[in-house]
Write a protein that holds these residues in place. Sequence first.
Motif, PDB file in Angstrom:
ATOM      1  N   ASP A  55       3.457  -9.659 -15.403  1.00  0.00           N
ATOM      2  CA  ASP A  55       4.213  -8.578 -14.609  1.00  0.00           C
ATOM      3  C   ASP A  55       3.621  -8.377 -13.294  1.00  0.00           C
ATOM      4  OD1 ASP A  55       5.873  -8.525 -16.872  1.00  0.00           O
ATOM      5  OD2 ASP A  55       5.053  -6.446 -17.436  1.00  0.00           O
ATOM      6  N   ALA A  56       2.148  -8.039 -13.315  1.00  0.00           N
ATOM      7  CA  ALA A  56       1.706  -7.758 -12.080  1.00  0.00           C
ATOM      8  C   ALA A  56       1.692  -8.917 -11.216  1.00  0.00           C
ATOM      9  CB  ALA A  56       0.128  -7.495 -12.458  1.00  0.00           C
ATOM     10  N   ALA A  57       1.472 -10.116 -11.647  1.00  0.00           N
ATOM     11  CA  ALA A  57       1.387 -11.204 -10.575  1.00  0.00           C
ATOM     12  C   ALA A  57       2.775 -11.499 -10.113  1.00  0.00           C
ATOM     13  CB  ALA A  57       1.166 -12.441 -11.648  1.00  0.00           C
ATOM     14  N   ALA A  58       3.868 -11.082 -10.729  1.00  0.00           N
ATOM     15  CA  ALA A  58       5.137 -11.320 -10.473  1.00  0.00           C
ATOM     16  C   ALA A  58       5.649 -10.356  -9.315  1.00  0.00           C
ATOM     17  CB  ALA A  58       6.358 -11.281 -11.618  1.00  0.00           C
ATOM     18  N   ILE A  59       4.963  -8.997  -9.641  1.00  0.00           N
ATOM     19  CA  ILE A  59       4.909  -8.112  -8.396  1.00  0.00           C
ATOM     20  C   ILE A  59       4.581  -8.265  -7.214  1.00  0.00           C
ATOM     21  CG2 ILE A  59       4.826  -5.668  -7.844  1.00  0.00           C
ATOM     22  CD1 ILE A  59       5.691  -4.994 -10.799  1.00  0.00           C
ATOM     23  N   LEU A  60       3.142  -8.842  -7.508  1.00  0.00           N
ATOM     24  CA  LEU A  60       2.481  -8.948  -6.208  1.00  0.00           C
ATOM     25  C   LEU A  60       3.017 -10.333  -5.442  1.00  0.00           C
ATOM     26  CD1 LEU A  60      -1.036  -9.376  -8.021  1.00  0.00           C
ATOM     27  CD2 LEU A  60      -0.366  -7.845  -5.916  1.00  0.00           C
ATOM     28  N   LEU A  61       3.699 -11.247  -6.131  1.00  0.00           N
ATOM     29  CA  LEU A  61       4.471 -12.180  -5.317  1.00  0.00           C
ATOM     30  C   LEU A  61       5.735 -12.133  -4.768  1.00  0.00           C
ATOM     31  CD1 LEU A  61       3.749 -15.497  -7.717  1.00  0.00           C
ATOM     32  CD2 LEU A  61       2.983 -15.221  -5.619  1.00  0.00           C
ATOM     33  N   ARG A  62       6.537 -11.295  -5.294  1.00  0.00           N
ATOM     34  CA  ARG A  62       7.692 -10.649  -4.992  1.00  0.00           C
ATOM     35  C   ARG A  62       8.074  -9.557  -4.282  1.00  0.00           C
ATOM     36  NH1 ARG A  62       9.825 -12.779 -10.382  1.00  0.00           N
ATOM     37  NH2 ARG A  62       9.824 -10.341 -11.076  1.00  0.00           N
TER      38      ARG A  62
ATOM     39  N   THR B  62      -2.384  -8.978   1.863  1.00  0.00           N
ATOM     40  CA  THR B  62      -3.334  -8.331   2.208  1.00  0.00           C
ATOM     41  C   THR B  62      -4.618  -8.633   1.630  1.00  0.00           C
ATOM     42  OG1 THR B  62      -3.076  -6.554   0.414  1.00  0.00           O
ATOM     43  CG2 THR B  62      -1.866  -6.182   2.678  1.00  0.00           C
ATOM     44  N   GLU B  63      -5.771  -8.062   2.017  1.00  0.00           N
ATOM     45  CA  GLU B  63      -7.071  -8.509   1.266  1.00  0.00           C
ATOM     46  C   GLU B  63      -6.812  -7.860  -0.356  1.00  0.00           C
ATOM     47  OE1 GLU B  63     -11.657  -8.017   1.367  1.00  0.00           O
ATOM     48  OE2 GLU B  63     -10.547  -7.137   2.789  1.00  0.00           O
ATOM     49  N   LYS B  64      -6.384  -6.769  -0.580  1.00  0.00           N
ATOM     50  CA  LYS B  64      -6.289  -6.277  -1.984  1.00  0.00           C
ATOM     51  C   LYS B  64      -5.308  -7.121  -2.805  1.00  0.00           C
ATOM     52  CE  LYS B  64      -8.372  -2.097  -0.864  1.00  0.00           C
ATOM     53  NZ  LYS B  64      -8.370  -0.596  -0.893  1.00  0.00           N
ATOM     54  N   SER B  65      -4.162  -7.309  -2.206  1.00  0.00           N
ATOM     55  CA  SER B  65      -3.022  -8.315  -2.952  1.00  0.00           C
ATOM     56  C   SER B  65      -3.623  -9.466  -3.298  1.00  0.00           C
ATOM     57  CB  SER B  65      -1.845  -8.165  -2.237  1.00  0.00           C
ATOM     58  OG  SER B  65      -1.713  -9.059  -0.983  1.00  0.00           O
ATOM     59  N   GLY B  66      -4.323  -9.976  -2.129  1.00  0.00           N
ATOM     60  CA  GLY B  66      -4.956 -11.327  -2.505  1.00  0.00           C
ATOM     61  C   GLY B  66      -6.048 -11.436  -3.863  1.00  0.00           C
ATOM     62  N   ILE B  67      -6.833 -10.532  -3.688  1.00  0.00           N
ATOM     63  CA  ILE B  67      -7.841 -10.194  -4.675  1.00  0.00           C
ATOM     64  C   ILE B  67      -7.223 -10.169  -5.993  1.00  0.00           C
ATOM     65  CG2 ILE B  67      -9.582  -8.762  -5.630  1.00  0.00           C
ATOM     66  CD1 ILE B  67     -10.531  -8.297  -2.665  1.00  0.00           C
TER      67      ILE B  67
ATOM     68  N   ALA C   5      -3.968  -2.748  -5.188  1.00  0.00           N
ATOM     69  CA  ALA C   5      -3.317  -3.532  -4.195  1.00  0.00           C
ATOM     70  C   ALA C   5      -1.715  -2.455  -3.865  1.00  0.00           C
ATOM     71  CB  ALA C   5      -2.668  -4.885  -4.597  1.00  0.00           C
ATOM     72  N   ALA C   6      -1.457  -1.909  -5.398  1.00  0.00           N
ATOM     73  CA  ALA C   6      -0.266  -1.290  -5.205  1.00  0.00           C
ATOM     74  C   ALA C   6      -0.290   0.164  -4.397  1.00  0.00           C
ATOM     75  CB  ALA C   6       0.060  -1.125  -6.807  1.00  0.00           C
ATOM     76  N   LEU C   7      -1.510   0.604  -4.456  1.00  0.00           N
ATOM     77  CA  LEU C   7      -1.827   1.734  -3.927  1.00  0.00           C
ATOM     78  C   LEU C   7      -1.844   1.630  -2.371  1.00  0.00           C
ATOM     79  CD1 LEU C   7      -2.844   4.722  -4.281  1.00  0.00           C
ATOM     80  CD2 LEU C   7      -5.018   4.051  -4.137  1.00  0.00           C
ATOM     81  N   GLU C   8      -2.478   0.360  -1.924  1.00  0.00           N
ATOM     82  CA  GLU C   8      -2.463   0.084  -0.607  1.00  0.00           C
ATOM     83  C   GLU C   8      -1.126  -0.292  -0.171  1.00  0.00           C
ATOM     84  OE1 GLU C   8      -5.270  -3.040   1.853  1.00  0.00           O
ATOM     85  OE2 GLU C   8      -3.875  -4.180   0.553  1.00  0.00           O
ATOM     86  N   ALA C   9      -0.207  -1.074  -0.846  1.00  0.00           N
ATOM     87  CA  ALA C   9       1.176  -1.127  -0.445  1.00  0.00           C
ATOM     88  C   ALA C   9       2.243   0.168  -0.629  1.00  0.00           C
ATOM     89  CB  ALA C   9       1.823  -2.167  -1.231  1.00  0.00           C
ATOM     90  N   LYS C  10       1.678   1.123  -1.145  1.00  0.00           N
ATOM     91  CA  LYS C  10       2.501   2.504  -1.196  1.00  0.00           C
ATOM     92  C   LYS C  10       3.400   2.573  -2.228  1.00  0.00           C
ATOM     93  CE  LYS C  10       1.113   3.992   3.192  1.00  0.00           C
ATOM     94  NZ  LYS C  10       0.009   3.479   3.645  1.00  0.00           N
ATOM     95  N   ILE C  11       3.300   1.432  -3.166  1.00  0.00           N
ATOM     96  CA  ILE C  11       4.208   1.365  -4.239  1.00  0.00           C
ATOM     97  C   ILE C  11       3.745   1.965  -5.555  1.00  0.00           C
ATOM     98  CG2 ILE C  11       5.266  -0.654  -3.257  1.00  0.00           C
ATOM     99  CD1 ILE C  11       4.035  -2.104  -5.562  1.00  0.00           C
TER     100      ILE C  11
END
Length: 82
Positions: free
Chosen positions: A29-36, A42-47, A72-78
């Motif tokens: 689920d996390a990977a799907a959200i990171l991709l879509r 960002t650096e955090k989403s890439g990590i 990554a979610a915090l950085e993306a404000k989601i």
Amino acid sequence: MTGLSRFERPVIVQVGRHGSERVVLDVNDAAAILLRDIGRQTEKSGIAMDVCLQVLRGKARSPVARRAFVAAALEAKILRSD
């Protein structure tokens, strides 16, 4: 492998234009959200994506991926609930 990729606690994120909440239960689920849903790389989403892939390959554990995804979610404000 599904059991090993499951998060101990779900992460709640709010994605999309209409702000629908999603319950993230595991690395897939996390990977799907990171991709879509996290539009810009960002650096955090890439990590977070790298760690998710490591979990799926058996090279890392899901708590590490969960922490990276939350960052990554915090950085993306989601992020809605950790």
